[in-house]
Design a protein around this motif. Sequence first.
Motif, mmCIF file in Angstrom:
data_model
loop_
_atom_site.group_PDB
_atom_site.id
_atom_site.type_symbol
_atom_site.label_atom_id
_atom_site.label_comp_id
_atom_site.label_asym_id
_atom_site.label_seq_id
_atom_site.Cartn_x
_atom_site.Cartn_y
_atom_site.Cartn_z
ATOM 1 N N UNK A 1 41.378 32.586 47.144
ATOM 2 C CA UNK A 1 40.039 33.164 47.070
ATOM 3 C C UNK A 1 40.009 34.247 46.001
ATOM 4 N N UNK A 2 38.846 34.445 45.411
ATOM 5 C CA UNK A 2 38.729 35.543 44.429
ATOM 6 C C UNK A 2 39.006 36.890 45.089
ATOM 7 N N UNK A 3 39.401 37.849 44.286
ATOM 8 C CA UNK A 3 39.694 39.181 44.799
ATOM 9 C C UNK A 3 38.410 39.883 45.243
ATOM 10 N N UNK A 4 38.576 40.886 46.073
ATOM 11 C CA UNK A 4 37.429 41.678 46.518
ATOM 12 C C UNK A 4 36.777 42.392 45.335
ATOM 13 N N UNK A 5 37.581 42.811 44.379
ATOM 14 C CA UNK A 5 37.057 43.497 43.198
ATOM 15 C C UNK A 5 36.134 42.581 42.396
ATOM 16 N N UNK A 6 36.563 41.343 42.217
ATOM 17 C CA UNK A 6 35.739 40.357 41.510
ATOM 18 C C UNK A 6 34.432 40.150 42.273
ATOM 19 N N UNK B 1 39.499 41.051 31.163
ATOM 20 C CA UNK B 1 40.820 41.559 30.801
ATOM 21 C C UNK B 1 41.158 42.866 31.516
ATOM 22 N N UNK B 2 40.162 43.554 32.035
ATOM 23 C CA UNK B 2 40.373 44.846 32.692
ATOM 24 C C UNK B 2 40.212 44.791 34.204
ATOM 25 N N UNK B 3 39.761 43.661 34.725
ATOM 26 C CA UNK B 3 39.428 43.586 36.150
ATOM 27 C C UNK B 3 40.613 43.938 37.052
ATOM 28 N N UNK B 4 41.786 43.470 36.735
ATOM 29 C CA UNK B 4 42.950 43.762 37.581
ATOM 30 C C UNK B 4 43.454 45.193 37.414
#
Length: 73
Positions: free
Chosen positions: A11-16, A50-53
């Motif tokens: 699943x996508x991350x919570x941040x995404x 590129x900065x999401x993580x």
Amino acid sequence: MFAFGDSTEQRPTAEFGAVVKVLSEKKDNWGIAFWFASSNHLLGGERPKDLLRSTPERVRCAAEEEIAWQLDG
């Protein structure tokens, strides 16, 4: 791949998800995809994907500013 924490995540991350939730107020799915893949002046010319993580809060704030600008403009 940037939406997932690592290769084992299903699943996508919570941040995404948080960023998508913000952007979906004014953008459709293609607009959201384009936003993540394009250089962004609010992020010093970097692409949000590129900065999401590394700096998810910064990416979310850029998304919020983008939507606020669209609502005001």
